[in-house]
Each structure stands twice: as C-alpha cells, then as structure tokens.
Design an enzyme around this catalytic site. Structure first.
Site, PDB file in Angstrom:
ATOM      1  N   GLY A  81      -3.639 -53.770  15.099  1.00  0.00           N
ATOM      2  CA  GLY A  81      -3.295 -55.181  15.236  1.00  0.00           C
ATOM      3  C   GLY A  81      -3.578 -55.743  16.613  1.00  0.00           C
ATOM      4  O   GLY A  81      -3.248 -56.885  16.907  1.00  0.00           O
ATOM      5  N   ASP A 121     -17.002   2.074  44.483  1.00  0.00           N
ATOM      6  CA  ASP A 121     -15.846   2.957  44.470  1.00  0.00           C
ATOM      7  C   ASP A 121     -14.634   2.094  44.158  1.00  0.00           C
ATOM      8  O   ASP A 121     -14.363   1.132  44.870  1.00  0.00           O
ATOM      9  CB  ASP A 121     -15.734   3.601  45.860  1.00  0.00           C
ATOM     10  CG  ASP A 121     -14.556   4.549  45.933  1.00  0.00           C
ATOM     11  OD1 ASP A 121     -14.068   4.979  44.879  1.00  0.00           O
ATOM     12  OD2 ASP A 121     -14.126   4.848  47.066  1.00  0.00           O
ATOM     13  N   THR A 122     -13.959   2.386  43.065  1.00  0.00           N
ATOM     14  CA  THR A 122     -12.853   1.528  42.661  1.00  0.00           C
ATOM     15  C   THR A 122     -11.533   2.279  42.690  1.00  0.00           C
ATOM     16  O   THR A 122     -11.141   2.896  41.717  1.00  0.00           O
ATOM     17  CB  THR A 122     -13.074   0.997  41.238  1.00  0.00           C
ATOM     18  OG1 THR A 122     -13.320   2.114  40.396  1.00  0.00           O
ATOM     19  CG2 THR A 122     -14.241   0.066  41.180  1.00  0.00           C
ATOM     20  N   ASP A 157      -7.863  13.136  41.051  1.00  0.00           N
ATOM     21  CA  ASP A 157      -8.985  13.830  40.421  1.00  0.00           C
ATOM     22  C   ASP A 157     -10.003  14.326  41.440  1.00  0.00           C
ATOM     23  O   ASP A 157     -10.951  15.005  41.085  1.00  0.00           O
ATOM     24  CB  ASP A 157      -9.702  12.910  39.430  1.00  0.00           C
ATOM     25  CG  ASP A 157      -8.798  12.497  38.295  1.00  0.00           C
ATOM     26  OD1 ASP A 157      -7.890  13.280  37.976  1.00  0.00           O
ATOM     27  OD2 ASP A 157      -8.997  11.407  37.753  1.00  0.00           O
ATOM     28  N   LYS A 210      -9.029 -55.150  17.779  1.00  0.00           N
ATOM     29  CA  LYS A 210     -10.257 -54.388  18.017  1.00  0.00           C
ATOM     30  C   LYS A 210     -11.388 -54.828  17.094  1.00  0.00           C
ATOM     31  O   LYS A 210     -12.476 -55.189  17.546  1.00  0.00           O
ATOM     32  CB  LYS A 210     -10.021 -52.884  17.768  1.00  0.00           C
ATOM     33  CG  LYS A 210      -9.029 -52.216  18.660  1.00  0.00           C
ATOM     34  CD  LYS A 210      -8.927 -50.749  18.342  1.00  0.00           C
ATOM     35  CE  LYS A 210      -8.428 -50.455  16.933  1.00  0.00           C
ATOM     36  NZ  LYS A 210      -7.050 -50.882  16.654  1.00  0.00           N
ATOM     37  N   VAL A 248      -7.152   9.165  42.676  1.00  0.00           N
ATOM     38  CA  VAL A 248      -7.254  10.001  43.865  1.00  0.00           C
ATOM     39  C   VAL A 248      -7.021  11.473  43.516  1.00  0.00           C
ATOM     40  O   VAL A 248      -7.689  12.353  44.027  1.00  0.00           O
ATOM     41  CB  VAL A 248      -6.219   9.553  44.917  1.00  0.00           C
ATOM     42  CG1 VAL A 248      -6.439  10.276  46.224  1.00  0.00           C
ATOM     43  CG2 VAL A 248      -6.296   8.054  45.102  1.00  0.00           C
ATOM     44  N   GLY A 254      -7.292 -49.199  20.868  1.00  0.00           N
ATOM     45  CA  GLY A 254      -6.109 -50.036  21.058  1.00  0.00           C
ATOM     46  C   GLY A 254      -5.186 -49.892  19.850  1.00  0.00           C
ATOM     47  O   GLY A 254      -5.551 -49.255  18.845  1.00  0.00           O
ATOM     48  N   SER A 257      -8.032 -44.495  17.637  1.00  0.00           N
ATOM     49  CA  SER A 257      -8.264 -43.309  18.476  1.00  0.00           C
ATOM     50  C   SER A 257      -7.224 -43.176  19.579  1.00  0.00           C
ATOM     51  O   SER A 257      -7.516 -43.379  20.748  1.00  0.00           O
ATOM     52  CB  SER A 257      -9.687 -43.322  19.056  1.00  0.00           C
ATOM     53  OG  SER A 257     -10.015 -44.572  19.599  1.00  0.00           O
TER      54      SER A 257
END
Lengths: 638, 615
Positions: free
Chosen positions: A471, A110-111, A35, A474, A33, A468, A542
C-alpha cells in the site's frame, strides 16, 4: 702450480653444476616429542652437515646442561630452539628447517605441539611431498599415529614413511617391526594412502637414518635419507596434468603489451596452444611466454611466467587460463572439507572471504554435512565447527569461480577462509566437487553484449528495484515511471508480483523457502533482461535485506538501483487499497509485512521517494530525473 | 633359431673346422656361414683351442642318457650357477646361445629352446617391454614422438637400440642366499642379454654389462654405439653411474616413462639367516613405485646436468631447486603487489637484497617493479656499500628513498659510544618505522631468510605488524599451499619475505648462476683491520676511534654479511670469486650471522628486536 689451480677450479665447477641442478623435496615430520621427532630431525640435519660449528658448540654445551644423553649430543636440543621461542606462544606453530645432500634440497615442516595439532599439521602438510609419521617401537601404532596418517591423507600427500623409531629399545626385533607394519597397514586401508614405506630406525643411534644399520641385518630396505633422496616429487607428477595458470597480475607496462603473469599450477604450455579462460569461457591462443631471460619455447608446472595471447580479451586476476582440451571447471556451489583454525567457531550462514588460487569471493557455508572425528574417523552431526575440527560442508559463493577438484589439482582446488572483520585466516579447505553439476556448463561467451544492446537503445540497462510496505504505492509509481520512459522511446519491462506468480513462479507457495526462491528467480530474470539491454522495473514488498542483497549480487555495480518507496505504516494502513491490512489486523492473514512480520528498511537506497508528502506523479518525475542524472537515460538524438 | 640338436661328433668336426678357418684369418661371418655355428661359439672354440689345444675344442657328448633325471638337475644347477654368478668367458653378456654353449662345455647337449625354458623357470627372462608396448598400443604418445626421435637418431649414428632394465630372479645367490638380481637388455628384434648384478649395489657389474654390450664385434674396431631405453628406477640417481654414463660417449641413455609392468616379487616371506651386505631384499615392496599411466615422458637426451639452468628453456625435466625457489619468490611478490595499496622494497645493499631485487625485476618484466626501494641508512654503512647502492639504483632505473633517523643524528647516536643495541634500535628500528609511517607504505618486502637464525624458523612469509609496528606472535596467520592472506586494516602493515625458504648456499648459488653483481666486500681483499673482542673490524673511515696503541693492519679478509661497518666482523679469506666463496662456505663450519655483533647482545636478542619492528 697453474695446473693444480686448474684442477681445483674444475672441481669447483663440477660441484657448482651438481648443486645448482638439484631438485627440491618438501616433507613434514609428524609425531610428538616423545616419539623422538626432534632427535630424528636433529640427526638428519647433523648427518647432512646442515649445522654449523657455532650452533653445534652451543648445543654441545646445552647438552651437558639440559640434555638427556649424558655427554653425548642431545640432538633434540638442536631443533627445539630457544627457550624464549618455546614460550612465545605463536598460535600457528610450524617451523621450517633446511638441509641439503648432493641430490636434493630438503625443506622440512616441523609441527610441534599436541593440542593445536590438527591445524598445525594441515598447514605444514599442505605443501609437503612426503610425510614422515613417527612411531615409538615400544608403543606401536597409537591413536595419534592414525591421526597423523589420516591428516596426511586428507591433504593428499602421496608418500608416507612409517618411521618406526627407538628400535634399539626393543632389541632391534624384527617381529616388533613386522607387527607394527601389519597393524598400520590394517588401518591404512580405511584411509586414502597409496605408498607407505616402513623403515626401522634408531634416530638416537643413527640406525638406518643415513647409513644401513648393522644391528638390523633382517632389514634390506632403504635408509631414510636414501628414500628421501629418490622418492618422486609432486612437482614432477603435476607435469602430466592439464595446463592451468591462475592469473595473478595483469602486466601492462605500455599500450602495446598486455601480459598475464602467474605460476603454472600444472601441465605445460607452448606458444600456439589453444587456451580457454575460466570462468568467462573465452578462448584464445598463446602468443608468447615472456621472461626476462628471453621468450621460452615451453614452460612447465612450477614456473612463474608471463603469457601473452593472440587476441585482445579481457582477463583479470582470479581467472584461470587452461588448456581447451580439459579446461578448469567453473561453479559457485561446492562440497568441501574444511579445517577450522581459529577460536571463534565457524557458523553456517555467516559470510567469509574465500581465496582459491588467485581469486577472492564471498562464501557462505550453507550446510555442515558432518564433522569428522580425527581419532576415530567417525562422522558426527555438527551445528558449528570448533577450532581444530574438520567438517564436510557445502559452500555457496557470490559468483562463479574457476577451479578443479582437489584430487585433480591441489593448487586450483584448495582455499583459505578469511574473516571479513578481523582479516584473520580462520579456516582452510579443499574443493571436493561442485554441486548441481554446474561445472560442466561453460559460460557461453557472446559477441553482442549488454553494452552493444544498451547503446542501440541510448540507455544503460539496469533494474529499478521498488521496495516498500504493502500500500505504499510501489506498483502505482513503477507503472507511471514505465509509462514516462516508454513515451520517451525507452525500452522497459515491468515485472510485477502477480504476473510472475501466474507464470514463472506458479509452482511456489508462501513458505519462507519459497519466498526466497521467488526473489531469486525474479533476480535471475531481471538479470537476463538487463543483459538484453532493458530497463527493468520490479515492484515487490521484498521486506528482507538479505533477499535484496541477493538480487543486488546477481548484477554488476550500478546496475541495481534500489528504490525505497517510503510511507509510514499508519498511512499505508489507512490507504489499504486491497483491504489486506484489515484482514491482517483481524488475524485472517498471517505473516503480513508491517503487522506480524518485519519490514527491514534499506540502509542506503539509490533512490528514496516519500509518498506521505508527494503525489505518485511527483515521485515518478523525481525518479526519472535521478535516472537522467545517473546517466541511465541520455537525451535521444533526432 | 637352430633347434635340431646335432650330435657331438659332427659338431666337434664343425668346431674344429671353424677354429682352423679362424686361424687362417677368415672373418667370423664367413666361418659362421660355412660351418653353421654362431659367432660366439666360434670365438669360444677358438679361445678354447688357444688355451688347451685341439682336444679342448671338442665338446663332450650331448644329451642325457634316458632316465637320468639327476644328471639334468645337476646340469641345470650348474648352468644356473653359471648364468647367475659369473659373466661368460667372452666379452658379451649372457645370451641364450652362450648359455647353450656353456652347457656344451659342461659336457651336455642343451638346445637353445631348453635353455629358454630354464631361464623362464628361473625368472631370468624379463618381459620385452618394447614388444609389449607395441602390441598393447600403450604409451603410443611416447612411442610415436620420443621413441621415434630416439630411434631415428640411433639409426643416424649407427647405434644399436636396447630396451634394458633390472629385475629379480627366483634364484638365490649362492653366497648370500638372497634372490639374485640381474640386469637385462633386449634388442627391438627380441635378442636377449643378461648379467647377474644389481646396479644399486653393484655398480661395477652394471658398467661391465654395458661395456660388454658395446664391445666391438669382429668387423669393427671401435665400440658399438648403444642407445639404451631404460625402464625402472633411473640409475643416474647413483652418482657414480651418472658420471660414468655421462662420460661414455658411445652410450645414449633414455629413461622410459613407464616402470616395468611385472608385479614386484613377493619376497616378504623370505627368511634369511645370512648377513651378506650384498643382499637387497626389500621389506616393503609396495614402496615408491607409483604407476602413472599418463606420466609425461621424462626424457633426458644427452642433456648433461652441467648446463646452467637458465639455458634449459625447453626441458621437461623436473625443475631444479633454484628454479623452484625462484618461482616461489616471484609468486609471493606478484601476489603481494596485486593486493597491496602502497608497497615498498627494503633495500639493504647486501647479497639478499641483490637477489631480491633481481627476482623483482624478473617477476614484473617487461614492466619495472611497481614499487620504490627504501634504504634505511644508519650513516655507518661501508663506503663501498653506498657506491654500490648508487650504481644499482642508476642501472635499475628504480626510485630510491633513503631515510635516516634525523633525531638520532642530532643526538649523535653512534655505535661506539652508544653500543650496538642502542644504535641499532634508534638508527635502524626507529628509522624504519619513521620511513614507513612517513610514506604510508602498507607492505614492505624484506630479504630475511628462515635459515638465518633459530628464531626465524617459524616466521611467516607474510608477517603482520600492528599500527605501532609491533609483531604480535599471537596474531600471525597460517600459510597453506601457496595461498597468502594479504588483508589488513588501515594503519596495519605487512612485512613480506619472499626469500623465506632460501638458505645462504642457495643465495650464493643463485648469484653465481644468474651472475648478479654484489658488493665487492663479499670478496677477499687487503683491508685495514683491527681486532676487537676477537672480531676483525674494518677501519672504513676516520670516524672510528682507535684504542690505545691500536694500529690498523692490512689483512686479507672478506665479509659474509654486511651491516654497519663498526658492527660487522670479517673473516680471513682468500676467496675472490663467487665459486671460491661457495667452496669456502662449504668447508666452513660457522654460521653466517656469527659475524653480526647484534645477535650476541644477549639471549633471544633477535626475538626481542623482531617484536620491536627490526627485521
């Protein structure tokens, strides 16, 4: 009388023609402002007669009450707006103003505001052709001047006006002006700006705003308004770039019409032009450019059109239609510059939605390379990005998208980040370049596809991803399932830990990074096999959800079937077919899943088998039954 | 080129012979052949004879006495003054030959080659861009396509092609001590013309230059047709020049895509005490000259700016502001439709709604807009609006949902007894919420514009509303580039404003250009009016209670905005067509919402209504 009326009519017509054929310039005013930004804006609106008498009257009376200019109009009050508006506290604060001259329509972003400056200014600057950077002649080039110029350069604004205001307060001194210009030019070498035009002004007294000042005979450049009226608009420049149209919407009013609607981001297009669809890589030819006003012979950057193609090919929202000569690239990993816009900081690793052009994908910031101090341009290390901070980041998308580097094309190289829970727009950025040079590999479109191959085998190709504890059974179950499928004449392949580790992944060890890479490669191999029409079975512990999700993301919906082989840890440990639990309990084996490393159970697996009360054979039969129900395998014809 | 300099005596003989022949009525070309003098020389000699008799035809002895440098310098200075300050006596621009003759007139004998050297020294000789382009093979696309077209058209019309532009010389203007600018032209064969002056400040000189280029040669009576290839800033940016060029039938003007390749003169060091207003020194020479090597040629043809935009199907001109606004609105609508579940378009029957509907039809053509229209009816609209609405719905084939707040009707809410604020709140704001909830619309298009009212300047294109339809100022999203975030949670809704960047003037210009039908109330007609609180209110039906002694009188009025008739003020006007409305609006100083009584319900009233869910 008749003749006079004719003259008036002719004048109106002339006026209408003139005003209906103006072009449009978008600009942003930067400065605080103090400026005199509001004064300058108010002055431009006033001089171009964009203000109405009732607004002026209100401001005149306000000027007497609150104004700082005695009995004169305080132009700042024109744009500062209502008190209520000032206090309403909109978080992102960009106001748009409009004015016209005979040559152009102007949209001014206008920012105001100091603290939230960065995100406000980036927002306003993203659509601007010109940035007016205000400098108080008494103060010269300040830190904030540099910040404004830097932010403007970041959004790629080509033209900057260095408006040196309040010249009346420095006695219209040429030396002061020259000094400021010189110190700004020094700075501008550090940033990427090409065209800087310095204009000495007094917004308050209207020097060099719309008319040449008699107070500054030493200045022979243009006035601010005449500069704005003649500077080249970005839209004009994007005409010369290669053709791009991000598809917004597929228009199918009936079976005979299939049009692709969108706004041309750059270049121009004519019927008969050869085009390539990215990221799929398919090619075709433009058939028609359809608009309600009739088909066009040519359409150019900025126009919103609907295209039809000579071939029936599958195009959806998010794809980019581009010229075959220099098509858009496609990639899923990028280096980008991101501005963070929300209170909650950005964290690497968290997933956000990324909207680029018309495509929306899921993005993860993999790495913040550095954060930029907008005041000093220093590059600092950062773990996260706070609000209003700017960072240079690597991002990873869940799929390939079509794009251009931001430098080449602002429309196809910019993006916003959206929070997946709050739906807020939390950040914005530019795609600087693709990582891994993947952008030069265009997907090869093939005629014989997955569907064709699967059909030949009377099966729907997919992955059965067995997960899983060690053992849990799977491998045993996967083996049985495969055996049963082969007996039926199905085409299958079992990917199992050991044979993969001996070949494809023999370079990988057991560090965390290697484990992730192990799964990624298995996922990619599985995908290729699915593409070839096979039913793929994988049997890996996994243990982590993220890894399984990664594999799932590589495939299409319904192609990834998670098979959770559920066994209580106690039973698995009791079975201990390879003696691994024993070793782990003795401390001989580190990071063993279930003992000193967690197993994250699937939340909603497609198939669940419980080996604690079913035999392996029963489990396999159950899986086959489910596959049949899901239509993965259909009855063979004799 | 004639390089050997004839001594003055035989030259004078030839000049006299030429004048004699001219007086006998021989053609210039014949004379020129016989006496070996150029046509301008002959014309000049002839003129001199008419002005001053035979003696005047003679030129003074040529050449300078050996060693007399001062004379040369003085001569050069004199020539420079001639070449830079005044046009030649003939009706041609300056050429080397004319300047050579001028030196003869000054009593010196200067060969054309010497003149060439002088003008190089004075930086008067601009680069021949045509030659440069051809040699360097640059701009081949332009040369092969556009230029080929231009020159074949020129040949067809017997026009002479010139490559022209402006430049700055190294010489100072005598009055202002600034560097003198000049306009120049080359023929494709390299013949060079110039005249001092800068079109930016000296429009007359610019026009004069082209008039001189076009002035009839001896064997023709009409103006020569010119085809101008202009390099540098487009002079048509100047209104006066653009008009002049447009009117000049014999000039076909084309802009060359590349700016002059000569580096701008470095004039930063110049000191200038003189304050002539004609001085044109630029402080910032690096200013707006973007050198684009691959810029698409911006060819203009004779495409006069008078053509309506929609006919300009195949232009490569920059889009006009209306084309840009149109494209932006269509983009927003498509973006929203692609991502919304159940959209609706609020149709208020006014001019903004008319434009919005028109744009929607364009956006989804050949399909129909994939949403219904919603009219929140307060029950107090003008009858003409209802009639218009029904016709539009019928013509467009779209579904119209009308909703009236039944509760409000039951309680007999009306603008007279309950006042504008309550009436608007119950019938409009509450009515809208009810309608959106009832049908489960998640996005509603509205025709609001940012220029309508101060508090709307910060409104987003997409405005987010909570489940209670409240507008939360803290929860509005930034809008960058043309990327719109349309993600919402269940129950929340979006108001989308595709006309955000339009102004009232844009709306009317677009209505005019696209011939969009609007409610006749926007045009002046005799209507029954009463004056209340300084506002003209129309008595649209007999529900309007008359005050004591109040009698409606017929007034010629129109409306700038339309709403509930008891709340909408008219203005006195005689504008019955769209162009007249536009003319009146340009002359008027009142803002459009001035006629809306709801805006005056106290400070920041719109703000409050917006938060409550009113548009």
């Amino acid at each position: 009388m008749v003749a006079a009326n004719e003259v008036i009519k002719k004048d109106i017509q002339k006026h209408l023609d003139l005003h209906e054929n103006k072009d449009m310039l978008r600009l942003i005013t930067c400065g605080s402002v103090d400026d005199g930004k509001s004064t300058l804006l108010g002055r431009l609106l006033f001089e171009s007669k964009a203000l109405n008498e009732d607004q002026l009257r209100a401001v005149k009376s306000d000027s007497k009450k609150h104004g700082t200019q005695g009995d004169d109009i305080d132009f700042a009050l024109l744009v500062d707006g209502l008190a209520a508006e000032r206090e309403q506290g909109i978080t992102i604060d960009v106001a748009y103003r409009y004015f016209n001259t005979d040559k152009r329509k102007f949209i001014v972003a206008d920012t105001p505001g100091h603290e939230q400056y960065t995100r406000n200014m980036i927002t306003g600057a993203s659509t601007a052709d010109v940035a007016i950077v205000l400098v108080d002649a008494r103060k010269g080039v300040l830190e904030q001047t540099k910040r404004h110029a830097y932010l403007a350069s970041l959004t790629g604004i080509r033209n900057i006006v260095l408006a040196i205001n309040k010249m009346d307060l420095v006695k219209y001194s040429e030396n002061t002006f020259d000094g400021i210009v010189e110190s700004f030019n020094e700075f501008s070498k550090l940033i990427n700006v090409d065209n800087v035009t310095a204009i000495p002004l007094s917004a308050l007294l209207a020097d060099n705003v719309t008319t040449r000042s008699i107070n500054m005979p030493w200045y022979h450049g243009t006035t601010l308004l005449s500069y704005l009226e003649t500077v080249k608009v970005d839209g004009e420049l994007s005409l010369s770039k290669p053709f791009r149209l991000p598809v917004q919407w597929v228009n199918r009013p009936n079976l005979d019409f299939r049009g692709f609607a969108g706004t041309i981001a750059s270049g121009s297009v004519k019927p008969g032009d050869a085009i390539r669809i990215q990221p799929s890589g398919k090619t075709s030819t433009i058939e028609r450019i359809v608009t309600q006003d009739g088909d066009l012979e040519q359409a150019v950057a900025g126009q919103a059109v609907t295209l039809t193609l000579t071939d029936q090919i599958d195009i959806s929202r998010g794809d980019i239609i581009s010229t075959t000569e220099t098509p858009a690239s496609s990639a899923n990993q990028f280096e980008s510059t991101i501005v963070w816009m929300t209170e909650e900081p950005m964290l690497p690793g968290r997933q956000y939605l990324l909207k680029c052009g018309t495509s929306t994908s899921t993005a993860t910031i993999t790495d913040i390379k550095f954060e930029i101090n907008v005041n000093t341009l220093e590059q600092n290390a950062a773990k996260n990005l706070e609000i209003n901070n700017i960072g240079n980041c690597n991002i990873n998308l869940d799929r390939q998208i079509a794009f251009d580097n931001y430098d080449d094309n602002h429309t196809t190289g910019s993006f916003i980040l959206i929070d997946r829970i709050s739906n807020e727009t939390v950040g914005a950025g530019t795609l600087n370049f693709a990582l891994r040079r993947s952008q030069n590999i265009h997907m090869q479109a093939v005629d014989v596809d997955k569907e064709v191959r699967s059909k030949m085998k009377t099966q729907k190709s997919c992955v059965l991803w067995f997960t899983g504890l060690s053992g849990s059974g799977k491998s045993t179950i996967a083996n049985l399932v495969e055996k049963k499928l082969t007996q039926e004449g199905r085409h299958t392949y079992l990917l199992d830990g050991d044979n993969v580790r001996h070949g494809l992944n023999k370079d990988l060890g057991f560090t965390d990074a290697d484990r992730v890479e192990n799964i990624r490669r298995i996922g990619e191999v599985a995908r290729l096999m699915v593409d070839s029409g096979l039913i793929v079975l994988t049997a890996f512990i996994s243990p982590f959800r993220a890894e399984r999700q990664m594999a799932r993301n590589l495939l299409e919906e319904n192609e990834f079937l998670e098979v959770f082989v559920e066994t209580p840890l106690a039973i698995a440990e009791e079975r201990d077919p390879k003696g691994l639990y024993k070793k782990a309990r003795q401390g001989d084996l580190k990071n063993f899943t279930g003992i000193d490393s967690p197993y994250e159970q699937p939340k909603s697996p497609e198939i669940l088998v419980d080996t604690s009360n079913m035999s392996a054979e029963q489990c396999a039969e159950q899986i086959i039954r489910i596959l049949r129900e899901r239509g993965v395998i259909t009855e063979l014809k004799d | 080129m004639n390089t050997d300099s004839p001594s003055s005596t035989p030259l004078n003989e030839r000049r006299r012979l030429a004048v004699k022949l001219r007086l006998e009525g021989h053609k210039l070309k014949e004379i020129s052949k016989l006496v070996d003098l150029s046509s301008p020389t002959i014309i000049a000699a002839h003129k001199q004879f008419i002005a001053g008799g035979w003696d005047a035809v003679n030129v003074n002895p040529r050449g300078r006495p050996i060693g007399d440098r001062a004379a040369t310098t003085k001569l050069a200075e004199q020539l420079k003054t001639q070449a830079l300050n005044k046009p030649p006596a003939t009706n041609s621009p300056w050429t080397l030959a004319l300047l050579s003759e001028a030196s003869e007139d000054l009593g010196a004998q200067t060969s054309i080659r010497s003149i060439g050297k002088y003008i190089d020294e004075w930086d008067l000789n601009s680069t021949n861009l045509y030659k440069q382009c051809k040699e360097a093979g640059r701009q081949n696309d332009w040369l092969n396509t556009h230029y080929a077209d231009i020159s074949s058209t020129a040949r067809k019309h017997n026009a002479v092609t010139y490559w022209a532009g402006t430049n700055t010389s190294s010489c100072r203007c005598t009055q202002s001590n600034t560097l003198q600018k000049y306009i120049y032209a080359h023929t494709t064969r390299g013949k060079y013309y110039w005249l001092a002056g800068d079109y930016a400040t000296d429009v007359e000189r610019f026009i004069d230059f082209f008039n001189r280029l076009a002035s009839p040669t001896d064997n023709q009576s009409d103006n020569t047709s010119l085809t101008i290839i202009w390099q540098g800033q487009d002079p048509r940016l100047n209104t006066q020049l653009s008009q002049w060029l447009e009117q000049s039938q014999h000039i076909s003007f084309h802009q060359h895509p590349e700016l002059p390749s000569q580096a701008p003169k470095n004039v930063n060091e110049e000191i200038n005490e003189n304050t002539s207003e004609r001085s044109v020194r630029t402080k910032n020479t690096a200013a707006p000259t973007t050198q684009q090597n691959n810029t698409t040629p911006q060819e203009s043809n004779n495409d006069s700016p008078g053509l309506p935009t929609k006919q300009r199907n195949t232009n490569t001109m920059p889009l006009t502001h209306l084309q840009r606004l149109e494209a932006e609105s269509i983009h927003i609508m498509r973006e929203v439709i692609a991502e919304a579940d159940k959209p609706v378009m609020l149709y208020s029957i006014g001019k903004d709604s008319a434009v919005m509907l028109h744009l929607a039809q364009k956006a989804f053509y050949p399909a129909k807009p994939p949403f219904p229209l919603l009219h929140v009816d307060t029950g107090w609209k003008f009858q003409a609006m209802y009639d218009f609405r029904d016709k539009v719905v019928k013509d467009s084939g779209l579904q119209l949902i009308t909703h009236t707040n039944a509760e409000g009707v039951e309680r007999g809410v009306n603008p007279f007894t309950h006042g504008s604020a309550l009436h608007t709140d119950i019938m409009k704001t509450q009515g809208l919420r009810q309608a959106l909830d009832k049908h489960g619309f998640d996005v509603a298009f509205g025709g609001a514009r940012r220029d309508e009212e101060m508090s709307r300047a910060k409104e987003r294109v997409l405005s987010f509303r909570t489940e209670q339809h409240r507008w939360d100022p803290k929860n509005q999203r930034p809008e960058l580039w043309n990327l719109y975030n349309t993600k919402i949670k269940k129950g929340e809704s979006i108001r989308a404003f595709p006309l955000s960047n339009w102004t009232e003037l844009d709306i009317w210009q677009y209505i005019h250009q696209q011939q969009i039908p609007v409610v006749p109330l926007y045009f002046a007609a005799e209507r029954p009016m009463v004056l209340r609180d300084g506002t003209w209110i129309m008595v649209d039906d007999d529900r309007m209670p008359m005050n004591m002694g109040e009698v409606p009188m017929m007034k010629r009025v129109r409306f700038r905005t339309l709403g509930c008739y008891p709340l909408t003020g008219a203005i006195e006007s005689s504008a019955t067509t769209v162009p007249e409305v536009i003319t009146e609006m340009l002359a008027s100083n009142q803002s459009e919402r001035q006629g809306r009584m709801i805006d005056h319900d106290g400070a920041a009233s719109m703000e409050k209504k917006k938060q409550e869910g009113y548009f």
